[in-house]
Design a protein around this motif. Sequence first.
Motif, PDB file in Angstrom:
ATOM      1  N   TRP A 183       0.829  -1.195   0.000  1.00  0.00           N
ATOM      2  CA  TRP A 183       0.000   0.000   0.000  1.00  0.00           C
ATOM      3  C   TRP A 183       0.863   1.244   0.000  1.00  0.00           C
ATOM      4  CZ3 TRP A 183      -4.826  -1.270  -0.997  1.00  0.00           C
ATOM      5  CH2 TRP A 183      -5.250  -2.557  -0.664  1.00  0.00           C
ATOM      6  N   ALA A 184       0.412   2.258  -0.693  1.00  0.00           N
ATOM      7  CA  ALA A 184       1.162   3.514  -0.770  1.00  0.00           C
ATOM      8  C   ALA A 184       1.307   4.137   0.610  1.00  0.00           C
ATOM      9  CB  ALA A 184       0.456   4.480  -1.721  1.00  0.00           C
ATOM     10  N   ALA A 202      -4.926   3.442  -2.643  1.00  0.00           N
ATOM     11  CA  ALA A 202      -3.639   3.729  -3.280  1.00  0.00           C
ATOM     12  C   ALA A 202      -2.700   2.547  -3.090  1.00  0.00           C
ATOM     13  CB  ALA A 202      -3.027   4.995  -2.706  1.00  0.00           C
ATOM     14  N   GLN A 204       0.947   0.828  -4.091  1.00  0.00           N
ATOM     15  CA  GLN A 204       2.267   1.043  -4.670  1.00  0.00           C
ATOM     16  C   GLN A 204       2.590  -0.082  -5.657  1.00  0.00           C
ATOM     17  OE1 GLN A 204       5.344   2.060  -1.855  1.00  0.00           O
ATOM     18  NE2 GLN A 204       6.932   1.074  -3.100  1.00  0.00           N
ATOM     19  N   SER A 205       2.230  -1.311  -5.277  1.00  0.00           N
ATOM     20  CA  SER A 205       2.362  -2.456  -6.178  1.00  0.00           C
ATOM     21  C   SER A 205       1.366  -3.519  -5.758  1.00  0.00           C
ATOM     22  CB  SER A 205       3.792  -3.013  -6.151  1.00  0.00           C
ATOM     23  OG  SER A 205       4.120  -3.506  -4.867  1.00  0.00           O
ATOM     24  N   GLY A 222      -1.153  -1.821  -9.174  1.00  0.00           N
ATOM     25  CA  GLY A 222      -0.301  -0.737  -8.731  1.00  0.00           C
ATOM     26  C   GLY A 222       0.916  -0.541  -9.616  1.00  0.00           C
ATOM     27  N   PRO A 223       1.435   0.682  -9.612  1.00  0.00           N
ATOM     28  CA  PRO A 223       0.991   1.808  -8.771  1.00  0.00           C
ATOM     29  C   PRO A 223      -0.307   2.418  -9.297  1.00  0.00           C
ATOM     30  CG  PRO A 223       2.806   2.495 -10.179  1.00  0.00           C
ATOM     31  CD  PRO A 223       2.643   1.024 -10.388  1.00  0.00           C
ATOM     32  N   ASP A 225      -3.711   5.190  -8.143  1.00  0.00           N
ATOM     33  CA  ASP A 225      -4.391   6.120  -7.238  1.00  0.00           C
ATOM     34  C   ASP A 225      -5.843   6.156  -7.682  1.00  0.00           C
ATOM     35  OD1 ASP A 225      -5.291   8.136  -5.636  1.00  0.00           O
ATOM     36  OD2 ASP A 225      -3.914   9.672  -6.369  1.00  0.00           O
ATOM     37  N   GLY A 239      -2.570   5.046 -12.914  1.00  0.00           N
ATOM     38  CA  GLY A 239      -2.509   3.601 -12.796  1.00  0.00           C
ATOM     39  C   GLY A 239      -3.402   2.886 -13.782  1.00  0.00           C
TER      40      GLY A 239
END
Length: 574
Positions: A183-184, A202, A204-205, A222-223, A225, A239
């Motif tokens: 998670w971001a 969000a 990140q991956s 991910g990434p 938003d 994304g």
Amino acid sequence: MSNEKNGAEILIDLFLHNELQADQAEELLALLKSDSRLGRSLYNNIHLDLLLQELNKEREAVKIVEDDSFDANDPIKTLEELVAYEKNAIPIPSPVLSKEKELPEPKKSFFFFNKNNRHNPTATVLPRKYSKRSNLFFAIQLMILVGLVVGLSLSHHWEKKQNFSDENFNAIAQIEEIVAPVWAKGSPVFKRGQGLEAGNIALQSGMVKIRMSNQVRIILAGPVDFTLDHPMKTICRSGKATVHVPKEGEGFELATPFLSVLDRGTEFSVEVNQKEALVGVLKGNVDLNKNGEKIESLKEKDFFQIDLPGKAQRIAWIPDRFLSNDQFQSGLKKWTAHLTSIHTEKAVQWNRDPDLLVRFDFNDVQNSRVKNSALAGAESIPFGNIAGGSAAEGAIGNFKAIQFENSRDLFSWTLPGKERAITLFASVRIDRLDHVSNVLIASEQLYEKPGTILWQISNEGTVQFFINGSDGNRLAFHTDRILSKRLWNTWVNLAVVLDPDKKTVSHYLDGELKTSLPWNDPIILEPGSLMGGNQIIRNGARTRTENLRYFQGAFGQISIYKRALNAEEIKNLE
């Protein structure tokens, strides 16, 4: 939970204990007629009595005991008079407790009783006027039995209904699956099965699959938003996202900083970055809107590009360019295999702990027995007994769990000996918290012996732990509200640590310490015979649930240690 429902549960409990007064009997009859679901609660408690008779090999036949204190010649002309005469309880319907009657077989799963064994009912006391010739007695039996039958017929729909909102939590979607999530920074962390309110996601991956309340399904990679605005609109700022829209969601909109994609019955994908947005239609048709005006219509295998200055054009279709469901399922399969491998390796370590008394993971269940995987404890506690329940998918797809739905569902085992310190761990999925108290683990002799225990969740989402003190008073150690509806339908790990050296009782959620409370005068713990998912109290030959405290959800694992685990050890149980 409403006061009305709490009142109904109390009335049923009084009925089951033969403590119902005349005015309460009238109230219970009215409730049974107005809400047929209550009939199921009544039936389940009676059924539970019979199941526990089998579990404990209590095989006495029904004995109808006539009460000579009742004048059989007293005329009873009306139902009101009948209720007025009855000062203790409404008689249990004889069709349910009739001698030589077989109970219906539980649902087919790996949890069942031997169908060749009879579930012998327990004794009940009937005044002579009832057991001989009162037509009105049979009328009142019929009224209750109709409530039971109607309640049973509606139970499946009622129990399985998905609740997307309540007064404090308005979910518009649910996370169906997650693959390798990172998670971001600063983003909320979500779990598989978790309900989602309007708000931001969000990654990140990794990947996540979301089901909206209108059955629209969205895959994110991910990434990314992404924002859930409402059931018919989402926003992708950056994304990759793929959207499948069924008929119920026709008109669904996915907005980007460059344009909006308006569904016309389709499956489509978007890719968004700082410079451009790409839209591809996998099936069906979409409209593209900009500033509220339609700029283009796309059909299957149309590929559209728009950049920051506003240049828009169709471009050649690129096979496999967009995120697909097949890609997601392939990733999910690999992620599940990875989690399974990690869990299996950890389980080997857990089972070898010399202080582990019990570990039930429900993967090895045979003939209503679940094997104790703890190597040190298996000799004295080889297995636990299961009554009711059904097989369910565990926290990891390749592992099993036991699903509890009704007051007759429970599992039991005995924890012999006395201990200074204990750690209890449970991996559970909460489906709902319908009762004031929802039991995780309870000693059968809680009200009789010092050192017995009760571990439960309140309907407010607090985790509660009780120890029966040496003076007969129960010591209470409770958390604040830590299990809100945001965590329903997800797997959570709960632990409670009783440490006599530190003189504390500590509660953990998902490896995180939530509260540590003073235990000023530690006593020797003697849990004895334990029940999982239910609380049973014994009164002579009979057994009863106490105020309908059965757990509704699933157990994936139960572990009990004879030492106080530290925070790092608790975290390692994840």
